[in-house]
Write a protein that holds these residues in place. Sequence first.
Motif, PDB file in Angstrom:
ATOM      1  N   VAL A   1       6.298  17.432  -0.211  1.00 38.72           N
ATOM      2  CA  VAL A   1       5.811  16.202  -0.836  1.00 38.72           C
ATOM      3  C   VAL A   1       6.105  14.997   0.054  1.00 38.72           C
ATOM      4  O   VAL A   1       5.242  14.160   0.313  1.00 38.72           O
ATOM      5  N   ARG A   2       7.351  14.945   0.602  1.00 41.66           N
ATOM      6  CA  ARG A   2       7.723  13.799   1.432  1.00 41.66           C
ATOM      7  C   ARG A   2       6.871  13.721   2.689  1.00 41.66           C
ATOM      8  O   ARG A   2       6.390  12.675   3.078  1.00 41.66           O
ATOM      9  N   GLU A   3       6.678  14.909   3.305  1.00 42.61           N
ATOM     10  CA  GLU A   3       5.887  14.972   4.524  1.00 42.61           C
ATOM     11  C   GLU A   3       4.433  14.560   4.238  1.00 42.61           C
ATOM     12  O   GLU A   3       3.805  13.858   5.030  1.00 42.61           O
TER      13      GLU A   3
ATOM     14  N   ALA B   1       2.723  21.023   3.768  1.00 38.26           N
ATOM     15  CA  ALA B   1       2.700  19.562   3.640  1.00 38.26           C
ATOM     16  C   ALA B   1       1.321  19.006   3.968  1.00 38.26           C
ATOM     17  O   ALA B   1       0.803  18.132   3.266  1.00 38.26           O
TER      18      ALA B   1
ATOM     19  N   VAL C   1       3.348  12.508   1.877  1.00 42.83           N
ATOM     20  CA  VAL C   1       3.298  11.066   1.677  1.00 42.83           C
ATOM     21  C   VAL C   1       3.349  10.360   3.030  1.00 42.83           C
ATOM     22  O   VAL C   1       2.597   9.413   3.290  1.00 42.83           O
ATOM     23  N   ARG C   2       4.201  10.877   3.927  1.00 43.49           N
ATOM     24  CA  ARG C   2       4.308  10.286   5.259  1.00 43.49           C
ATOM     25  C   ARG C   2       2.958  10.365   5.995  1.00 43.49           C
ATOM     26  O   ARG C   2       2.509   9.399   6.591  1.00 43.49           O
TER      27      ARG C   2
ATOM     28  N   TRP D   1       9.878  19.773  -2.240  1.00 45.39           N
ATOM     29  CA  TRP D   1      10.207  18.363  -2.085  1.00 45.39           C
ATOM     30  C   TRP D   1       9.956  17.893  -0.662  1.00 45.39           C
ATOM     31  O   TRP D   1       9.370  16.819  -0.435  1.00 45.39           O
ATOM     32  N   GLY D   2      10.353  18.732   0.305  1.00 38.99           N
ATOM     33  CA  GLY D   2      10.102  18.413   1.713  1.00 38.99           C
ATOM     34  C   GLY D   2       8.613  18.278   1.975  1.00 38.99           C
ATOM     35  O   GLY D   2       8.168  17.381   2.684  1.00 38.99           O
TER      36      GLY D   2
ATOM     37  N   ASP E   1      13.720  22.665  -2.257  1.00 41.29           N
ATOM     38  CA  ASP E   1      13.736  21.911  -1.015  1.00 41.29           C
ATOM     39  C   ASP E   1      12.384  21.963  -0.320  1.00 41.29           C
ATOM     40  O   ASP E   1      11.895  20.981   0.214  1.00 41.29           O
TER      41      ASP E   1
END
Lengths: 262, 231
Positions: free
Chosen positions: B8-10, B202, B12-13, B5-6, B2
Amino acid sequence: MRAFLLCVLLAACGAEDAPKVLRLATTTSTRDSGLLEFLLPPFEKKENVEVQVVAVGTGQALELGKRGDADLVLVHARSLEDEFVAKGHGSDRRDVMYNDYVVLGPAADPAGAKGKGAVEAFRLIAATRAPFVSRGDKSGTHIRETQLWEKAGGVPKGEDFHLDAGQGMGACLVMAGEKDAYILADRGTWLAFKSKVDLVVLVEGDKLLFNEYGAILPTHEKADRAVGAKLLDYLTSAEGQRRIGEFRVEGERLFHPVGEGQ
Amino acid sequence: MDFLWGGVREAVRLLLHGDATTYHATWVSLLCTILAITLAALLAVPYGAWLGLYRPRGSRAQVFALRVAMSVPTVVIGLLVFGFLSRSGPLGALDLLYTKAAIVVGLVMLAFPLLASLAHGAAASLDRRVVETALTLGAGRWRALLKSLGEARVQLAAAYLAAFGRCFTELGIAITVGGNLKMRTRTLPSSIQLELGRGDFAAALAPGFLLLLLAAVAAMLTHRVSREALR
């Protein structure tokens, strides 16, 4: 010969139980000043524990505690510590000791900060646009710096005299010396750099420059709370507090036990 | 998982929302790298090729020295440049410490031995007849050298890209002489180091992605170019 050495080695290992490992996440100031080397050996011997010290910025130390990569965190940024406990990442926060910050600058002191209060000194630095080196790394020192700027009318972010270095205390002190800049530093690191850097103490002794260290037990399931609590008890015990007060660097006292002189 | 993955998402954002600090660091990285390897190539390529083509006296010792220089760690180069540019150093009066120019100086020192060494290799492996023909046709030694550089252009392009990869991902010089100053001398590698130190995974991944992407493009181009060379 080889067989003999092997026997000796085995005997040495078997002589006592392998020590338990305790991972302490703390800030660079406690390691680099030599305090931990002075404070920990009696504890390690008595409890048969091996303390592995991970010295990083306060932000990262708390992050390690949050992820279960540390059994105890020892840091100095009260606001972040309280948030850490409030969010349930840790419990049983205790005051361990305090030291203080100093405002340093070039001997010529173009901002006229000498002898002023910390906030007034920051206001004068901004008013005269004298260069100021900021840690910019979310360390305890950087957070204090930010609090002082806010009291002095706001962080001069993006201004050309505000140098956002994003490096450790030592590297920033060298930079401030090179650039004739002002800087906020913890006294311990300053004492270690005093002879190497061309700066002088301009502001000290202001209550706003006191720096409290707190220890917190992380609640993550992977953290070994039993062994972490042992170290926490030792640090706040009469013996631990006495040793903190006895620690000296070049004859100067760096850390003060809780409750003393406050 | 988690956590990863969290992160990575942050990251990209952050990239999609045009995080100014990260993009500025990308710009600083690209600018310093391209300037440094171009400056270094202007000196190192003719020098290395001269050694390879004409093998002047002492060329073996010089080639050996270049090989040794290639293995100097970047923090040591940073240290040397710091010593020269520091206020108490010989070039202190220039006031270059903690500027992009200081990073460029360090990167030139990093790229020079690499480029000279690769240019030497490229020139030494050329068909001797090219130079000899040029020389018999009355070309001067520099003309003949230029001619053979043209012959070796594919290897030279590969060398340039290799130097790009080395300088673009470099951390030691950027921190020691650049000072990691936000919106001034902060590069992609030094942003990663800083954000990780701040405990912000992130925010460290965002420049990490850009670095990886651009370094991969350079590596792909290198691969392409060297395949060309084998033809």
